[in-house]
Design a protein around this motif. Structure first.
Motif, PDB file in Angstrom:
ATOM      1  N   PRO A  83     -48.968  51.117  14.260  1.00  0.00           N
ATOM      2  CA  PRO A  83     -49.001  52.364  15.039  1.00  0.00           C
ATOM      3  C   PRO A  83     -48.175  52.256  16.327  1.00  0.00           C
ATOM      4  O   PRO A  83     -48.114  51.205  16.960  1.00  0.00           O
ATOM      5  N   VAL A  84     -47.535  53.354  16.689  1.00  0.00           N
ATOM      6  CA  VAL A  84     -46.780  53.437  17.937  1.00  0.00           C
ATOM      7  C   VAL A  84     -47.771  53.287  19.093  1.00  0.00           C
ATOM      8  O   VAL A  84     -48.860  53.856  19.074  1.00  0.00           O
ATOM      9  N   ARG A  85     -47.400  52.500  20.082  1.00  0.00           N
ATOM     10  CA  ARG A  85     -48.201  52.348  21.306  1.00  0.00           C
ATOM     11  C   ARG A  85     -47.453  53.078  22.417  1.00  0.00           C
ATOM     12  O   ARG A  85     -46.314  52.725  22.732  1.00  0.00           O
ATOM     13  N   ILE A  86     -48.082  54.105  22.992  1.00  0.00           N
ATOM     14  CA  ILE A  86     -47.460  54.908  24.037  1.00  0.00           C
ATOM     15  C   ILE A  86     -48.265  54.733  25.327  1.00  0.00           C
ATOM     16  O   ILE A  86     -49.417  55.158  25.403  1.00  0.00           O
ATOM     17  N   ALA A  87     -47.647  54.107  26.310  1.00  0.00           N
ATOM     18  CA  ALA A  87     -48.264  53.935  27.630  1.00  0.00           C
ATOM     19  C   ALA A  87     -47.689  55.000  28.557  1.00  0.00           C
ATOM     20  O   ALA A  87     -46.479  55.048  28.766  1.00  0.00           O
TER      21      ALA A  87
END
Length: 134
Positions: A83-87
């Motif tokens: 999964p994409v990790r978006i901070a």
């Protein structure tokens, strides 16, 4: 090539894509910017993104929330091996003032690994990088 008020920097040392909005933007620029981030991430095969929102105002509208949930986020599942990790990086003042009404805070409130992405909200860049590295 339009920049949408956005600077996108690959960080192979992290590895991550760092996207920093450099000015106030319109809703269409926000949407185009998100697709530019996606294109840069695809080109590098990078699923870790730091989105620096400290230089732009909140663009919380029901229409943008619907767009994020129906047009942008559905493009993420299966795109990368994890999964994409978006901070999302925001200023401490903005976090204090707008936590309850922030669209970013709302997006970051629930983990969505089954939907192809995870989000988190940060006021410190080092903490955001640490989370991205997990």
């Amino acid at each position: 090539m339009p920049d949408f008020g956005l600077e996108i920097t690959p960080r192979p040392d992290l590895p991550a894509i760092v996207a920093r909005w450099q000015r106030e933007i319109t809703a269409p620029e926000l949407q185009a910017g998100y697709f530019a981030i996606l294109a840069a991430a695809d080109a590098l095969g990078c699923w870790r993104w730091l989105l620096d929102l400290r230089r732009r105002d909140e663009l919380a509208t029901p229409e943008l929330t619907v767009w994020m949930n129906t047009e942008f986020f559905p493009k993420l599942p299966g795109r990368y091996p994890v999964p994409v990790r978006i901070a999302f990086l925001i200023s401490p003042l903005r976090a204090q003032q707008q936590q309850s009404v922030s669209s970013v805070a709302a997006l970051s409130a629930t983990a969505r690994p089954g939907q192809g992405y995870l989000t988190a909200l940060f006021t410190e860049e080092a903490a955001a990088y640490q989370w991205l590295g997990q």
